[in-house]
Design a protein around this motif. Structure first.
Motif, PDB file in Angstrom:
ATOM      1  N   HIS A  49     105.299  71.106  -3.348  1.00 49.45           N
ATOM      2  CA  HIS A  49     105.041  70.619  -4.711  1.00 49.45           C
ATOM      3  C   HIS A  49     106.058  71.140  -5.721  1.00 49.45           C
ATOM      4  O   HIS A  49     106.470  70.413  -6.629  1.00 49.45           O
ATOM      5  CB  HIS A  49     103.628  71.005  -5.153  1.00 49.45           C
ATOM      6  CG  HIS A  49     102.578  70.059  -4.666  1.00 49.45           C
ATOM      7  ND1 HIS A  49     102.595  68.716  -4.967  1.00 49.45           N
ATOM      8  CD2 HIS A  49     101.474  70.255  -3.901  1.00 49.45           C
ATOM      9  CE1 HIS A  49     101.549  68.124  -4.417  1.00 49.45           C
ATOM     10  NE2 HIS A  49     100.860  69.038  -3.757  1.00 49.45           N
ATOM     11  N   SER A  79     100.695  71.528   1.315  1.00 50.83           N
ATOM     12  CA  SER A  79      99.614  70.557   1.080  1.00 50.83           C
ATOM     13  C   SER A  79      99.947  69.250   1.786  1.00 50.83           C
ATOM     14  O   SER A  79     100.260  68.227   1.161  1.00 50.83           O
ATOM     15  CB  SER A  79      99.430  70.335  -0.424  1.00 50.83           C
ATOM     16  OG  SER A  79      99.095  71.535  -1.079  1.00 50.83           O
ATOM     17  N   ASP A  82      98.860  65.720   0.836  1.00 47.61           N
ATOM     18  CA  ASP A  82      99.359  65.162  -0.425  1.00 47.61           C
ATOM     19  C   ASP A  82     100.639  64.365  -0.224  1.00 47.61           C
ATOM     20  O   ASP A  82     101.009  63.567  -1.084  1.00 47.61           O
ATOM     21  CB  ASP A  82      99.662  66.292  -1.427  1.00 47.61           C
ATOM     22  CG  ASP A  82      98.415  67.038  -1.865  1.00 47.61           C
ATOM     23  OD1 ASP A  82      97.303  66.559  -1.559  1.00 47.61           O
ATOM     24  OD2 ASP A  82      98.562  68.099  -2.503  1.00 47.61           O
ATOM     25  N   TYR A  83     101.328  64.596   0.898  1.00 52.21           N
ATOM     26  CA  TYR A  83     102.638  63.986   1.099  1.00 52.21           C
ATOM     27  C   TYR A  83     102.505  62.783   2.029  1.00 52.21           C
ATOM     28  O   TYR A  83     102.614  62.892   3.250  1.00 52.21           O
ATOM     29  CB  TYR A  83     103.613  65.017   1.685  1.00 52.21           C
ATOM     30  CG  TYR A  83     103.642  66.308   0.901  1.00 52.21           C
ATOM     31  CD1 TYR A  83     103.655  66.293  -0.495  1.00 52.21           C
ATOM     32  CD2 TYR A  83     103.631  67.541   1.544  1.00 52.21           C
ATOM     33  CE1 TYR A  83     103.671  67.467  -1.223  1.00 52.21           C
ATOM     34  CE2 TYR A  83     103.651  68.721   0.825  1.00 52.21           C
ATOM     35  CZ  TYR A  83     103.666  68.681  -0.557  1.00 52.21           C
ATOM     36  OH  TYR A  83     103.673  69.853  -1.272  1.00 52.21           O
TER      37      TYR A  83
END
Length: 364
Positions: A49, A79, A82-83
């Protein structure tokens, strides 16, 4: 004086609890480097992030070149969920480094610790060696495109790639490891259903086994193996298996030991290796000084052992064992986070390991 073979490591703290547990881990590495004269060179960078915010991409192409110029990588939790869109910079850093550095063996120890309530029928000490570059993983099977196909809105076909080369080299990693332990390898598969792919995996494991006559070999179907490791994990030493089965088994055995936070993980290839905590980024407790740093600390111990094996270095091997011994003694003394029965926060747990790693007797 720093060692002439000083190891250069790139440190990527990651997302969520990543910076907290990475900070504790770096402090332990600096302490062990001082004690054993390793002269470790640690270089910080970013991925995930933080990189997405600054550069519009989770992993910059130049970062891969930087890692290739080093001796190893420490990857904090990312995370991953999230990707999802690489066109918008959302590259999965873990997958990216495993694939581009050809880190074909994911080595995941699991053991019980004195002072930690475990979930198994007995005490145990085993290692899952998981093939890491192919199998039922859509991001590792094709040069272009994915290996999942949506035939209709209601029908999906997922393909699995299995190659003799990948089977042979992960089997060899497992047998070499077994020679340093209890000389027992268990091959886990589903050849009763996946006759060709898992049949090939078993064939390659048997070929490698013939080169290691001192090692006892047996094999188990994956569903039966899940039952066996719950009922009698103490009878296993090194377990070798394909990617997805190993992914499941390594989490299962780590949790049986008392917590996923007690399981180390190194992704190893011929030239490169990456230490990586066995758990996720846990954003719900990020910044609260609650996260257990042991998984990443134990993972860097494995990274030092991998480097020791490459170089034939006694100093790096001793440093690895010192970290493992420090963790064991700290857990037994309650100098740990609450999830494993301790009374400390993340930072204080790291400080306790630093103190112990400077003084602990190193096992032979």
């Amino acid at each position: 004086m720093p060692a002439s073979n000083a190891m250069r490591l790139i440190v990527l703290p990651g997302d969520g609890i990543g910076p907290e547990i990475t900070g504790a881990t770096v402090a332990v590495l600096e302490a062990v480097s001082d004690r054993f004269g390793l002269g470790l060179q640690l270089e910080d960078d970013i991925a995930g992030h933080e990189s997405l915010r600054r550069h519009g991409i989770t992993v910059r192409p130049e970062l891969l070149d930087k890692v290739r110029g080093a001796d190893g990588l420490i990857l904090g939790p990312m995370s991953t969920f999230d990707y999802t869109d690489e066109t918008k910079g959302g590259i999965n850093p873990s997958m990216y480094f495993r694939k581009n550095l050809d880190l074909f063996a994911n080595i995941r120890p699991a053991r019980t610790y004195p002072g930690v309530r475990h979930h198994a029928a007995e005490e145990f000490d085993l290692v899952v060696v998981r093939e890491n570059t192919e199998g039922f993983y859509a991001d590792r099977n094709m040069t272009s495109g994915g290996s999942e196909i949506l035939v209709t809105p209601d029908v999906c076909i997922s393909m699995r790639r299995i190659t003799r080369e990948c089977c042979e080299r992960v089997a060899r990693s497992a047998f070499r490891l077994a020679m340093t332990r209890k000389r027992h390898v268990s091959v886990v598969h589903k050849a009763n259903v996946l006759k060709i792919g898992d049949g090939m995996f078993i064939e390659e494991c048997r070929k490698v086994a013939a080169e290691f006559p001192e090692v006892v070999v047996d094999d188990y179907i994956i569903d039966a193996m899940c039952a066996h490791v719950v009922r009698a994990p103490g009878k296993f030493d090194v377990i070798v298996t394909t990617n997805m089965f190993g992914d499941i088994l390594s989490d299962l055995t780590a949790e049986l030991s008392g917590s996923l936070g007690l399981g180390g993980s190194v992704n190893a290839g011929v030239r490169y290796a990456m230490a990586q905590a066995a758990h996720g980024s846990a954003p719900d407790i990020a910044g609260q000084d609650k996260a257990n740093p042991f998984s990443l600390i134990l993972s860097v111990a494995q990274l030092l052992e991998w480097h020791a094996d490459r170089l034939g270095s006694t100093a790096y091997a001793q440093a690895s064992r010192a970290i493992e011994a420090a963790v064991e003694s700290a857990v037994a003394a309650g100098e740990a986070t609450a999830d494993v029965g301790g009374r400390l926060g993340t930072k204080a747990t790291g400080e306790a390991i630093v103190k112990r790693v400077r003084e602990v007797a190193v096992p032979a």
